[in-house]
Design a protein around this motif. Sequence first.
Motif, short mmCIF file in Angstrom:
data_model
loop_
_atom_site.label_atom_id
_atom_site.label_comp_id
_atom_site.label_asym_id
_atom_site.label_seq_id
_atom_site.Cartn_x
_atom_site.Cartn_y
_atom_site.Cartn_z
N GLN A 1 -27.21 68.70 -0.16
CA GLN A 1 -28.44 67.88 -1.01
C GLN A 1 -27.77 66.25 -1.02
O GLN A 1 -26.77 66.13 -0.94
N ARG B 1 -41.34 73.85 0.09
CA ARG B 1 -40.66 73.43 1.01
C ARG B 1 -40.61 74.45 2.17
O ARG B 1 -40.49 73.91 3.35
N SER C 1 -37.18 66.91 -3.02
CA SER C 1 -36.14 66.99 -3.94
C SER C 1 -36.14 66.13 -5.01
O SER C 1 -35.24 65.96 -5.74
N LEU D 1 -37.81 66.61 2.97
CA LEU D 1 -37.07 67.56 1.98
C LEU D 1 -36.51 66.62 0.89
O LEU D 1 -36.40 66.97 -0.25
#
Length: 346
Positions: A271, A312, A340, A336
Amino acid sequence: MKIIHTADIHLDSPLIGVKDAPKRRQELLQAFVNLAEYAKNNGVQAVVVAGDLFDDEFVTEQTIKSVAYVVENSPAQWFVVKGNHGSDKPYQQLQKLTQKIHWFGKEVVCYHLDGATICGKELDKNSATGWDFSHLDSKQFNLLVLHGDVDSDAYGQIDKRAIANSAINYVALGHRHAFQQVKFGKVLGAYCGVLEARGFDETQQTGFVVVDTVQKQVQFVPSHIRKVVSKQLDVSAISNPAELQNAILDCVADVAFQNYLNLQFVGSVEQKLDYKLVAQTALQGKYFALRLQDDTTLAVDVEQLKNEISLRGEFAKLCLEEPNPQLRKEMLELGLLVLSGGKPQQ
Ligand SMILES: [Mn+2]
């Protein structure tokens, strides 16, 4: 005798995008003053400027007067090739202010000093001819000064064969902004690079060249008021902003504050964090200039992700239809990131 070879000083560069541009312009001039001081303190008898002394027609009268003042008060002899950057105007004004500079022309012009001959030629689209060095004395130290590209004729042709077959001992080149040695057959030449970095694209060590005509030695002398320092931080194992801040401060601990700092974030992460925001906050006001680059990549197992019953997962399936692998990777990373809650970077 000792000869300094410098070039590409680009006095009065506009320095677009540089926060303290007026100060940095003054520092370019300061670097030129420092060079003359070095010459004086080290018994240098000649200073050769291989082009682009001035940046362009925006050169101020004060700067031209400063150059004339420095030259007039220098015990060294000065030789200047104009180069291809900007107009002739500042050079014409400089010619009016001081008679002390030796200039060159479209044909090879040579000046005879005690212990060396200094030749030069201004390049243009007609420079394919006129490369005659037959008059040079091989018992002398012969230096040729040029401003141009040895691998391209875009700024005027350099007759490399004529140089290789001549009695020239050293070719003082200008145009490329980083120090680099160049061979013309057995004849040695070099680009001396800039005196001071003007932005983040000039990352190499700056300085000038000193030629010793007796020892036949050529030495690069590093010098800078400020320099560009590049650092890379692998953030693969970093999971939160507090940890990131510590890692940033550790990574740049040895970089002096007067420098340009180029900090690049690399690594493969599950992330992304807002690397730039954390760095900007941690390093605020410390460096002369700061450039931050987020080159991290998202570690995504797309085969696994496509089986996920989620937005996703659906997005991953869509991306897999893209045949271009680079585009697929970019789509995945950007998509992505947005899914997020992150913001795409400029
Ligand atoms: Mn230049």
